[in-house]
Design a protein around this motif. Structure first.
Motif, PDB file in Angstrom:
ATOM      1  N   SER A 193      77.088  56.953  58.386  1.00 58.60           N
ATOM      2  CA  SER A 193      76.469  55.449  58.875  1.00 58.60           C
ATOM      3  C   SER A 193      76.374  55.838  60.319  1.00 58.60           C
ATOM      4  O   SER A 193      77.837  55.684  61.005  1.00 58.60           O
ATOM      5  CB  SER A 193      76.812  54.645  58.429  1.00 58.60           C
ATOM      6  N   PRO A 194      75.394  56.046  60.832  1.00 60.46           N
ATOM      7  CA  PRO A 194      75.566  55.528  62.456  1.00 60.46           C
ATOM      8  C   PRO A 194      76.472  54.475  63.089  1.00 60.46           C
ATOM      9  O   PRO A 194      77.105  54.896  63.835  1.00 60.46           O
ATOM     10  CB  PRO A 194      73.860  55.793  62.688  1.00 60.46           C
ATOM     11  N   TYR A 197      80.766  52.280  66.044  1.00 63.52           N
ATOM     12  CA  TYR A 197      81.738  51.395  65.709  1.00 63.52           C
ATOM     13  C   TYR A 197      83.386  52.418  66.091  1.00 63.52           C
ATOM     14  O   TYR A 197      84.265  52.289  67.137  1.00 63.52           O
ATOM     15  CB  TYR A 197      81.916  51.055  64.924  1.00 63.52           C
ATOM     16  N   LEU A 198      83.347  53.658  65.296  1.00 62.48           N
ATOM     17  CA  LEU A 198      84.359  54.608  65.944  1.00 62.48           C
ATOM     18  C   LEU A 198      85.006  55.165  67.533  1.00 62.48           C
ATOM     19  O   LEU A 198      85.535  55.057  67.832  1.00 62.48           O
ATOM     20  CB  LEU A 198      84.434  56.003  64.419  1.00 62.48           C
ATOM     21  N   ARG A 243      76.583  62.885  62.027  1.00 64.38           N
ATOM     22  CA  ARG A 243      76.087  62.437  60.451  1.00 64.38           C
ATOM     23  C   ARG A 243      75.817  63.347  60.199  1.00 64.38           C
ATOM     24  O   ARG A 243      75.730  63.677  59.077  1.00 64.38           O
ATOM     25  CB  ARG A 243      74.908  61.556  60.488  1.00 64.38           C
ATOM     26  N   HIS A 244      75.594  64.638  60.295  1.00 64.42           N
ATOM     27  CA  HIS A 244      75.988  66.096  60.093  1.00 64.42           C
ATOM     28  C   HIS A 244      76.929  67.243  59.130  1.00 64.42           C
ATOM     29  O   HIS A 244      77.305  67.219  60.567  1.00 64.42           O
ATOM     30  CB  HIS A 244      74.748  66.982  60.570  1.00 64.42           C
ATOM     31  N   ASP A 273      87.825  50.541  52.134  1.00 67.97           N
ATOM     32  CA  ASP A 273      86.882  49.923  51.477  1.00 67.97           C
ATOM     33  C   ASP A 273      87.413  49.209  53.328  1.00 67.97           C
ATOM     34  O   ASP A 273      87.133  47.826  54.103  1.00 67.97           O
ATOM     35  CB  ASP A 273      87.876  48.045  51.816  1.00 67.97           C
ATOM     36  N   PHE A 274      87.216  50.657  54.335  1.00 69.75           N
ATOM     37  CA  PHE A 274      86.816  50.756  56.041  1.00 69.75           C
ATOM     38  C   PHE A 274      85.633  49.328  56.433  1.00 69.75           C
ATOM     39  O   PHE A 274      85.973  48.611  57.054  1.00 69.75           O
ATOM     40  CB  PHE A 274      87.748  51.574  56.394  1.00 69.75           C
ATOM     41  N   SER A 275      84.570  49.970  55.647  1.00 69.89           N
ATOM     42  CA  SER A 275      83.437  49.383  56.110  1.00 69.89           C
ATOM     43  C   SER A 275      83.297  47.845  55.480  1.00 69.89           C
ATOM     44  O   SER A 275      82.333  47.016  56.524  1.00 69.89           O
ATOM     45  CB  SER A 275      82.139  50.168  55.254  1.00 69.89           C
TER      46      SER A 275
END
Length: 112
Positions: free
Chosen positions: A17-18, A23-24, A39-40, A87-89
């Motif tokens: 997830s971009p 966010y991170l 992402r890869h 459940d982080f996202s």
């Protein structure tokens, strides 16, 4: 002119997830870390080899992420690995962010 800066702990984050990666990166950079994201999965291992991070953060649950973590451990056996909570996202963002920064600090202070 700035004096010598202490190097910031390096963290590699990978996820598909971009939005999560953005966010991170913002959260952890603001907390004082040097953050690399991808992402890869193939790039995650390359980043670990190239940057020598103190910590790798990833979202668990996929077969792909588990195999990447195994390769990361082979590349750098001393790196700490921190899976995101499942459940982080979906958690409340500021609380999830605070919890993650605290977990990162705990992981990094527990090592030499």
């Amino acid at each position: 002119e700035k004096g010598p800066q202490t190097p910031r702990p390096r963290i590699v984050c990978f996820d598909s997830s971009p939005d999560l990666l953005a966010y991170l990166k913002a959260l952890l950079t603001r907390a004082g870390y040097e953050v690399f994201t991808t992402r890869h999965p193939s790039d995650a291992r390359t980043l670990v080899a190239a940057t020598g991070p103190h910590l790798v953060i990833y979202a668990p649950g996929t077969q792909m992420s588990e195999s990447v973590i195994e390769k990361v451990r082979q590349t750098n056996p001393s790196v700490h690995v921190l899976p995101l909570p499942s459940d982080f996202s979906t958690s409340e963002a500021s609380q999830a962010g605070t919890d993650l920064v605290n977990r990162v600090r705990t992981s990094l202070t527990g090592q030499a």
